[in-house]
Design a protein around this motif. Structure first.
Motif, PDB file in Angstrom:
ATOM      1  N   PHE A  77      -6.408  -2.597  10.522  1.00 42.84           N
ATOM      2  CA  PHE A  77      -6.525  -3.962  10.002  1.00 42.84           C
ATOM      3  C   PHE A  77      -6.374  -4.928  11.200  1.00 42.84           C
ATOM      4  O   PHE A  77      -5.600  -4.665  12.107  1.00 42.84           O
ATOM      5  CB  PHE A  77      -5.412  -4.200   8.965  1.00 42.84           C
ATOM      6  CG  PHE A  77      -5.510  -5.520   8.261  1.00 42.84           C
ATOM      7  CD1 PHE A  77      -6.421  -5.702   7.236  1.00 42.84           C
ATOM      8  CD2 PHE A  77      -4.689  -6.579   8.629  1.00 42.84           C
ATOM      9  CE1 PHE A  77      -6.518  -6.937   6.596  1.00 42.84           C
ATOM     10  CE2 PHE A  77      -4.789  -7.807   7.997  1.00 42.84           C
ATOM     11  CZ  PHE A  77      -5.700  -7.985   6.972  1.00 42.84           C
ATOM     12  N   VAL A 109       8.206   4.874   6.544  1.00 47.90           N
ATOM     13  CA  VAL A 109       7.335   3.844   7.135  1.00 47.90           C
ATOM     14  C   VAL A 109       7.983   3.366   8.432  1.00 47.90           C
ATOM     15  O   VAL A 109       9.150   2.977   8.424  1.00 47.90           O
ATOM     16  CB  VAL A 109       7.196   2.634   6.175  1.00 47.90           C
ATOM     17  CG1 VAL A 109       6.289   1.566   6.792  1.00 47.90           C
ATOM     18  CG2 VAL A 109       6.672   3.074   4.816  1.00 47.90           C
ATOM     19  N   ALA A 149       0.813  -1.227   0.000  1.00 47.95           N
ATOM     20  CA  ALA A 149       0.000   0.000   0.000  1.00 47.95           C
ATOM     21  C   ALA A 149       0.843   1.272   0.000  1.00 47.95           C
ATOM     22  O   ALA A 149       0.451   2.283  -0.580  1.00 47.95           O
ATOM     23  CB  ALA A 149      -0.936   0.011   1.213  1.00 47.95           C
ATOM     24  N   GLN A 193       1.788   0.394  11.086  1.00 50.59           N
ATOM     25  CA  GLN A 193       2.208  -0.679  12.004  1.00 50.59           C
ATOM     26  C   GLN A 193       2.700  -0.116  13.332  1.00 50.59           C
ATOM     27  O   GLN A 193       3.323  -0.849  14.107  1.00 50.59           O
ATOM     28  CB  GLN A 193       3.341  -1.498  11.358  1.00 50.59           C
ATOM     29  CG  GLN A 193       2.957  -2.120  10.028  1.00 50.59           C
ATOM     30  CD  GLN A 193       4.065  -2.967   9.423  1.00 50.59           C
ATOM     31  OE1 GLN A 193       5.129  -3.140   9.991  1.00 50.59           O
ATOM     32  NE2 GLN A 193       3.806  -3.502   8.234  1.00 50.59           N
TER      33      GLN A 193
END
Ligand SMILES: *Cc1c(COP(=O)(O)O)cnc(C)c1O
Length: 381
Positions: free
Chosen positions: A194, A141, A98, A170
């Motif tokens: 998620f 990220v 993503a 995350q």
């Protein structure tokens, strides 16, 4: 009667056991779902607003804007700063798809920078060299729950008027070495709910957070087709809304997040002890132990990784490879023109890493079984 339980067949250890967590919160979650059912208010509304405030407060920022997924949270963040064809976004090639997918969907170009092999995060020393006049955003990220060293990125971005967007999918609750939360070190940060993330819903969900009032306003418009007021559209958005059912369940879970993170950190500590007791440190490399790491995944480097994964599977231990193909080698990005060898640290990580179970409810027998199985693998081979 055949033996149903031998020393060989310890009980299975899945990579993630969501049922164990649900068992501890069943009544509260059912009450929350019931509350939404009785209200029959399913899209946005009071549950979503309350979660937005609670997450913003938890992270230490001003606004939370609930989104339909972590992916849509990232997409909306890029749309909020008008990213489109011709724009370049600097990010890592070693992440979930993503991260680069949202860039490409807007017609912009992902510009990859290799990772630092010590923590799998973007190597901030290599960013400056790829900045061009077209660079609009740097998107680090916080992979596996370990926070990127943001200061060099912020300094570069400030000097060159580039927006920084954290992919914190995350990393909810993760902190850097100075104790700063993932999500407050950029213009916008994106979380995913998620189910396998540390704060997981009962379906897809996500949130973009920001301290900037104008960006918050734009994000709220973008998630509802760019409308404000309803049926009047100044910009084109999408349907990126978070639903009330997810928000209600996430509100039950959020107060438990720090406790779960502590349990993950304890499990990581236990792995370290068990690995060194079994003299495995020469065979496998454990993730670096930074104080604010939240271990969404506990990812080791292991020689003969694929064989080890099969050996663990035979001993009923669930593992996963995050991620087997770095983004620059994905077929859909062939047009960018990368070849094998362009980002050697990311490619090595894709070959060597294996995520072991780390979820909070793991018990000591399970952790011991996992490490004993790994020890047996390297003894035999
Ligand atoms: C999970 C994840 C996303 C996407 O989140 P979804 O909620 O699955 O859409 C984006 N980036 C990273 C790094 C992720 O791990």
């Amino acid at each position: 009667m055949p033996a149903t339980h031998t020393a060989q067949s310890a009980s299975p250890v899945p990579l993630l056991d969501l049922k164990a967590q649900y068992a501890t919160l069943r009544d509260e979650i059912r009450d929350a779902i019931e509350r939404v059912m009785e209200s029959q208010h399913f899209i946005l509304g009071p549950e979503v607003s309350a979660l937005e405030e609670e997450v913003a407060r938890y992270v230490g920022t001003k606004h939370g804007i609930g989104m339909s997924s972590g992916t849509d949270a990232l997409l909306a963040a890029l749309m909020a700063v008008d990213i489109g064809p011709g724009d370049e976004i600097i990010t890592t090639p070693y992440s979930f798809f993503a991260t680069a997918g949202v860039i490409a969907r807007l017609g912009a170009t992902p510009v990859f920078v290799d990772i630092d092999p010590s923590d799998f995060n973007i190597d901030t020393t290599r960013i400056e060299a790829v900045i061009t006049g077209r660079t609009k955003v740097i998107m680090p990220v916080h992979l596996f729950g370990s926070v990127v060293d943001m200061d060099p990125i912020r300094a570069l971005a400030k000097a060159q008027q580039i927006t920084v967007i954290e992919d914190a999918a995350q990393a909810i609750g993760a902190r850097d070495e100075q104790g700063r939360s993932a999500g407050i070190m950029s213009e916008m940060a994106c979380f995913s709910f998620f189910p396998s993330k540390n704060l997981g819903g009962v379906g897809d969900g996500g949130m973009t957070v920001t301290a900037d009032d104008e960006l918050a306003e734009r994000l709220r418009m973008l998630r509802a087709h760019g409308s404000k007021p309803k049926y009047y559209h100044k910009i084109v958005g999408g349907n990126f809304r978070l639903d009330a059912l997810q928000a209600a369940v996430l509100r039950v879970k959020l107060p438990h997040l720090d406790k779960w993170t502590e349990a993950r950190r304890r499990n990581a500590e236990r792995y370290r002890t068990l690995f060194s007791e079994r003299n495995l440190n020469a065979s496998a490399t454990l993730p670096s132990d930074t104080p604010g790491h939240i271990y969404n995944q506990f990812v080791i480097r292991a020689p003969r990784r694929d064989e080890l994964q099969r050996f663990l599977a035979a001993a009923q231990v669930g593992t996963e490879v995050y991620y087997p193909v770095p983004l620059h080698m994905q077929e859909c990005f062939a047009y960018i023109g990368h070849k094998e060898g362009d980002f050697p640290h990311s490619e090595a990580a894709a070959r060597e890493t294996l995520a072991l179970p780390i979820y909070p409810e793991l018990n000591d027998a399970q952790l011991t079984h996992i490490v004993d199985t790994i020890a047996k693998f390297y003894e035999k081979n």
